[in-house]
Design an enzyme around this catalytic site. Structure first.
Site, PDB file in Angstrom:
ATOM      1  N   LEU A  14       0.859  -1.194   0.000  1.00 27.62           N
ATOM      2  CA  LEU A  14       0.000   0.000   0.000  1.00 27.62           C
ATOM      3  C   LEU A  14       0.891   1.238   0.000  1.00 27.62           C
ATOM      4  O   LEU A  14       0.987   1.971   0.975  1.00 27.62           O
ATOM      5  CB  LEU A  14      -0.945  -0.001   1.201  1.00 27.62           C
ATOM      6  CG  LEU A  14      -1.902  -1.181   1.273  1.00 27.62           C
ATOM      7  CD1 LEU A  14      -2.915  -0.973   2.379  1.00 27.62           C
ATOM      8  CD2 LEU A  14      -2.606  -1.422  -0.051  1.00 27.62           C
ATOM      9  N   HIS A  15       1.548   1.443  -1.119  1.00 25.81           N
ATOM     10  CA  HIS A  15       2.466   2.555  -1.266  1.00 25.81           C
ATOM     11  C   HIS A  15       2.080   3.348  -2.511  1.00 25.81           C
ATOM     12  O   HIS A  15       1.626   2.787  -3.492  1.00 25.81           O
ATOM     13  CB  HIS A  15       3.890   2.011  -1.382  1.00 25.81           C
ATOM     14  CG  HIS A  15       4.966   3.054  -1.403  1.00 25.81           C
ATOM     15  ND1 HIS A  15       4.756   4.359  -1.058  1.00 25.81           N
ATOM     16  CD2 HIS A  15       6.273   2.975  -1.727  1.00 25.81           C
ATOM     17  CE1 HIS A  15       5.887   5.031  -1.173  1.00 25.81           C
ATOM     18  NE2 HIS A  15       6.823   4.218  -1.581  1.00 25.81           N
ATOM     19  N   ALA A  16       2.228   4.637  -2.472  1.00 24.49           N
ATOM     20  CA  ALA A  16       2.018   5.570  -3.588  1.00 24.49           C
ATOM     21  C   ALA A  16       0.722   5.322  -4.363  1.00 24.49           C
ATOM     22  O   ALA A  16      -0.346   5.639  -3.870  1.00 24.49           O
ATOM     23  CB  ALA A  16       3.225   5.604  -4.493  1.00 24.49           C
TER      24      ALA A  16
END
Length: 88
Positions: free
Chosen positions: A14-16
């Site tokens: 759950l990044h960028a």
């Protein structure tokens, strides 16, 4: 309140971009959706910064909860997105 456990399918966690997509979808829901890792405090799924600081990686299990009008359908929508590879 309804809850569900889901696995993060995104290869980058759950990044960028995945976090932005989830935050946008959660903000559009009629119910309030929260997310947490096992043993952690719930945070607003509609917050990009909160999602990125959650530290959820590919394959991690997260717990979603929703409360309010149309809680189940809101929860289902966000859960389906998390279980999708959003990396393309």
């Amino acid at each position: 309140m309804v809850e569900v456990r889901v696995r993060v399918a995104s290869r980058v966690g759950l990044h960028a971009r995945p976090a932005a997509l989830i935050a946008k979808l959660a903000a559009e829901q009629p119910a309030t959706v929260t997310i947490r890792k096992d043993g952690g405090e719930p945070i607003a799924a509609a917050s990009l910064l909160n999602l990125m600081t959650l530290g959820a990686m590919h394959g991690d299990e997260v717990i979603l909860a929703a409360e309010g009008e149309h809680a189940q359908s809101s929860l289902d929508a966000v859960a389906a997105l998390i279980e999708t590879e959003m990396d393309q």
